[in-house]
Scaffold this active site. Structure first.
Site, mmCIF file in Angstrom:
data_model
loop_
_atom_site.group_PDB
_atom_site.id
_atom_site.type_symbol
_atom_site.label_atom_id
_atom_site.label_comp_id
_atom_site.label_asym_id
_atom_site.label_seq_id
_atom_site.Cartn_x
_atom_site.Cartn_y
_atom_site.Cartn_z
ATOM 1 N N ASN A 45 0.817 -1.214 0.000
ATOM 2 C CA ASN A 45 0.000 0.000 0.000
ATOM 3 C C ASN A 45 0.858 1.276 0.000
ATOM 4 O O ASN A 45 0.357 2.348 0.312
ATOM 5 C CB ASN A 45 -0.985 -0.015 1.185
ATOM 6 C CG ASN A 45 -0.285 -0.231 2.519
ATOM 7 O OD1 ASN A 45 0.941 -0.125 2.604
ATOM 8 N ND2 ASN A 45 -1.048 -0.515 3.551
ATOM 9 N N ARG A 76 3.571 7.390 11.088
ATOM 10 C CA ARG A 76 3.101 6.901 12.383
ATOM 11 C C ARG A 76 2.904 8.098 13.311
ATOM 12 O O ARG A 76 3.739 9.010 13.362
ATOM 13 C CB ARG A 76 4.098 5.930 13.027
ATOM 14 C CG ARG A 76 4.080 4.539 12.452
ATOM 15 C CD ARG A 76 2.733 3.817 12.623
ATOM 16 N NE ARG A 76 2.711 2.505 11.998
ATOM 17 C CZ ARG A 76 2.195 2.245 10.798
ATOM 18 N NH1 ARG A 76 1.626 3.195 10.084
ATOM 19 N NH2 ARG A 76 2.196 1.010 10.323
ATOM 20 N N GLN A 107 -4.021 3.830 18.584
ATOM 21 C CA GLN A 107 -5.138 3.628 17.655
ATOM 22 C C GLN A 107 -6.014 2.499 18.152
ATOM 23 O O GLN A 107 -5.477 1.446 18.465
ATOM 24 C CB GLN A 107 -4.595 3.323 16.251
ATOM 25 C CG GLN A 107 -3.937 4.546 15.644
ATOM 26 C CD GLN A 107 -3.560 4.389 14.183
ATOM 27 O OE1 GLN A 107 -3.125 5.325 13.565
ATOM 28 N NE2 GLN A 107 -3.720 3.212 13.618
ATOM 29 N N HIS A 128 -7.021 6.263 10.340
ATOM 30 C CA HIS A 128 -5.924 5.606 9.625
ATOM 31 C C HIS A 128 -6.484 4.813 8.439
ATOM 32 O O HIS A 128 -6.876 3.653 8.569
ATOM 33 C CB HIS A 128 -5.193 4.669 10.596
ATOM 34 C CG HIS A 128 -3.896 4.157 10.065
ATOM 35 N ND1 HIS A 128 -2.964 3.555 10.862
ATOM 36 C CD2 HIS A 128 -3.365 4.151 8.831
ATOM 37 C CE1 HIS A 128 -1.915 3.204 10.135
ATOM 38 N NE2 HIS A 128 -2.150 3.548 8.887
HETATM 39 P P1 NDP Z 1 10.309 1.768 3.162
HETATM 40 O O1 NDP Z 1 10.960 0.734 4.004
HETATM 41 O O2 NDP Z 1 10.342 1.632 1.686
HETATM 42 O O3 NDP Z 1 10.910 3.189 3.486
HETATM 43 C C1 NDP Z 1 11.272 3.589 4.744
HETATM 44 C C2 NDP Z 1 12.369 4.603 4.595
HETATM 45 O O4 NDP Z 1 12.570 5.219 5.870
HETATM 46 C C3 NDP Z 1 13.695 4.015 4.173
HETATM 47 O O5 NDP Z 1 14.141 4.705 3.025
HETATM 48 C C4 NDP Z 1 14.589 4.312 5.371
HETATM 49 O O6 NDP Z 1 15.844 4.747 4.993
HETATM 50 C C5 NDP Z 1 13.927 5.507 5.977
HETATM 51 N N1 NDP Z 1 14.331 5.745 7.351
HETATM 52 C C6 NDP Z 1 14.351 4.881 8.389
HETATM 53 N N2 NDP Z 1 14.796 5.491 9.487
HETATM 54 C C7 NDP Z 1 15.079 6.765 9.145
HETATM 55 C C8 NDP Z 1 15.581 7.882 9.845
HETATM 56 N N3 NDP Z 1 15.931 7.771 11.135
HETATM 57 N N4 NDP Z 1 15.722 9.039 9.172
HETATM 58 C C9 NDP Z 1 15.410 9.137 7.848
HETATM 59 N N5 NDP Z 1 14.933 8.097 7.135
HETATM 60 C C10 NDP Z 1 14.769 6.933 7.781
HETATM 61 O O7 NDP Z 1 8.805 1.851 3.679
HETATM 62 P P2 NDP Z 1 7.531 2.571 3.048
HETATM 63 O O8 NDP Z 1 7.970 3.807 2.376
HETATM 64 O O9 NDP Z 1 6.721 1.607 2.281
HETATM 65 O O10 NDP Z 1 6.728 2.905 4.386
HETATM 66 C C11 NDP Z 1 7.264 3.811 5.339
HETATM 67 C C12 NDP Z 1 6.390 3.836 6.564
HETATM 68 O O11 NDP Z 1 5.119 4.382 6.246
HETATM 69 C C13 NDP Z 1 6.039 2.462 7.160
HETATM 70 O O12 NDP Z 1 7.063 1.976 7.981
HETATM 71 C C14 NDP Z 1 4.793 2.761 7.937
HETATM 72 O O13 NDP Z 1 5.111 3.229 9.222
HETATM 73 C C15 NDP Z 1 4.151 3.892 7.139
HETATM 74 N N6 NDP Z 1 2.989 3.408 6.384
HETATM 75 C C16 NDP Z 1 1.770 3.966 6.637
HETATM 76 C C17 NDP Z 1 0.644 3.492 6.022
HETATM 77 C C18 NDP Z 1 -0.690 4.132 6.240
HETATM 78 O O14 NDP Z 1 -1.722 3.521 5.928
HETATM 79 N N7 NDP Z 1 -0.766 5.342 6.753
HETATM 80 C C19 NDP Z 1 0.702 2.346 5.090
HETATM 81 C C20 NDP Z 1 2.055 1.933 4.782
HETATM 82 C C21 NDP Z 1 3.142 2.419 5.453
HETATM 83 P P3 NDP Z 1 17.115 3.858 4.857
HETATM 84 O O15 NDP Z 1 17.424 4.011 3.422
HETATM 85 O O16 NDP Z 1 18.112 4.507 5.722
HETATM 86 O O17 NDP Z 1 16.769 2.492 5.319
#
Ligand code: NDP
Length: 399
Positions: free
Chosen positions: A147, A285, A314, A333
């Site tokens: 998603n 989140r 939530q 959400h």
């Molecule tokens: P990904 O794993 O593709 O992307 C997460 C990114 O976050 C990675 O690029 C990672 O970078 C980066 N990251 C982690 N820690 C940090 C930090 N301290 N500072 C900067 N960047 C950081 O996941 P998605 O993009 O698919 O999803 C991201 C988040 O979105 C999920 O974990 C979830 O919490 C949320 N989400 C919400 C939904 C909703 O319905 N509202 C649905 C789906 C997801 P790095 O390259 O360093 O690993």
């Protein structure tokens, strides 16, 4: 034979739908990076059906029961003696969705001696105490990418809603008014603004791509730099600190996972680095932000608007300040649980279960924890530890 406990959100108040607004949904087989959409051996649901609520059962009952397993589905997950708690003693697998998370705290994990796997039907496994799962050797898996694009669409919608003052203007129509000056006194164009994402993973990068045609200046903060070709294509500015990103951006969106390193990254102190009148959109989140600091920043004008769909806990209690703070555009959400997304995460959950029961490896990209350590997407994007503290507050929600 295994017992699977599946925690899902309630059916619609008017009952489970008998028909839908549309007859079909596009069939997405591949994501932008080439990863294939879920590939279970079969599905027992019609794509586009409501699968994420209790009666939808993620489309899993026929499959699981045909294999001799027991499936328990409930929305009763919070407070003392919830159905979830009652079922844990012999559960082998717990499935839940971030929209209505079964907070799998260390206490709950301790109540489930037979627990082998926790599946997130969606993305984001912060509702599980990952440290406790590692310590017990429990596998944690999620349906990576299912998603991400759904959320990115929500982010762009909410950014435009805030900047253009859509919700208050809509409300003037409902109230029978024609109050143009009231509507536009907080309405701007996004064109020419500086827009930044905290994290350029699957969602963050998609947001950047969707925004490119709006002729905005694009920025990102991520621990790993994107390839030069992508930076060039989107004309991106990379930042190595939140402070540097916040200082130049008119709009900031949060797209990183919640883990101990990112918890409360937006707080009283970091908000001071934002431009006065910045907009913040958080569909990642709720706990990435200090709840009360956000409300205060909207009241003082430090933020001109805040939107998103994620809260903590939530469901959010009735007195959660984000329900009533000024200039917000919050939804429950929902961004990652459109009917389109549900088709993919239900299929992905089935794929994970099929792998588990057939002793086949679960796709590496779906793994968060395995063999006592962070694995797959977990090793890339999360840090060890626990981010579930305070989740017992979810019991305050009254239906
Ligand atoms: P990904 O794993 O593709 O992307 C997460 C990114 O976050 C990675 O690029 C990672 O970078 C980066 N990251 C982690 N820690 C940090 C930090 N301290 N500072 C900067 N960047 C950081 O996941 P998605 O993009 O698919 O999803 C991201 C988040 O979105 C999920 O974990 C979830 O919490 C949320 N989400 C919400 C939904 C909703 O319905 N509202 C649905 C789906 C997801 P790095 O390259 O360093 O690993």
């Amino acid at each position: 034979m295994a017992k699977i406990v599946c925690v899902l959100y309630d059916d619609p108040v008017d009952g489970y739908p008998k028909s839908y607004a549309r007859d079909d949904i596009p069939n997405i087989t591949k994501y932008p990076d080439g990863q294939t959409a879920p590939t279970p051996s079969a599905i027992d649901f019609k794509p586009g059906a409501l699968l994420g609520s209790v009666s939808g059962e993620l489309g899993l009952r026929k499959y699981l029961e045909s294999q001799g397993h027991t499936l328990v589905v409930t929305s009763d997950k919070d407070g003392k003696n919830s159905k979830l708690d009652q079922e844990l003693h012999d559960a082998e697998i717990v499935i839940s969705q971030p929209f209505w998370p079964a907070y799998m705290t260390a206490e709950r994990i301790a109540k489930a001696p037979k627990l082998k796997m926790i599946v997130t039907a969606g993305i984001g496994s912060d509702h599980t105490d990952l440290q406790a799962a590692m310590d017990r050797g429990i596998t944690v898996a999620e349906v990576t990418y299912c998603n991400s694009n759904s959320v990115a669409e929500h982010v762009v919608m909410q950014m435009l809603s805030l900047v253009r003052n859509y919700i208050p203007s809509y409300n003037w129509v409902i109230k029978g008014g024609w109050n143009i000056a009231d509507c536009v006194s907080r309405s701007y164009d996004i064109e020419g603004m500086h827009v930044g994402t905290v994290a350029a993973g699957r969602i963050g990068l998609r947001v950047l791509r969707l925004l490119k045609p709006f002729d905005v200046h694009l920025h990102y903060l991520d621990r790993h730099k994107l390839p030069d070709s992508v930076e060039k294509e989107l004309n991106l500015t990379h930042h190595t600190s939140l402070e540097s990103l916040a200082k130049v951006c008119d709009v900031v969106t949060l797209n990183c996972p919640l883990h101990p390193e990112t918890e409360h990254m937006i707080n009283e102190k970091s908000l001071k680095n934002f431009k006065r009148g910045a907009y913040l959109v958080n569909t990642a989140r709720g706990k990435l932000c200090d709840r009360d600091a956000i409300a205060r920043a909207l009241e003082s004008g430090q933020l001109a608007g805040y939107a998103g769909d994620v809260w903590f806990p939530q469901p959010a209690p009735q007195d959660h300040p984000w329900r009533t703070m000024p200039h917000h555009g919050m939804t429950p959400h929902i961004s990652g649980t459109s009917l389109s997304a549900q088709t993919r995460y239900a299929a992905g959950t089935r794929e994970i279960l099929e792998c588990y029961f057939q002793n086949k490896p679960i796709r590496n990209e779906y793994l968060v924890v395995q063999g006592g350590k962070l694995a797959g997407v977990g090793a890339h994007s999360y840090s060890a530890g626990n981010a579930t503290g305070g989740s017992d507050e979810a019991a305050k929600f009254k239906r």
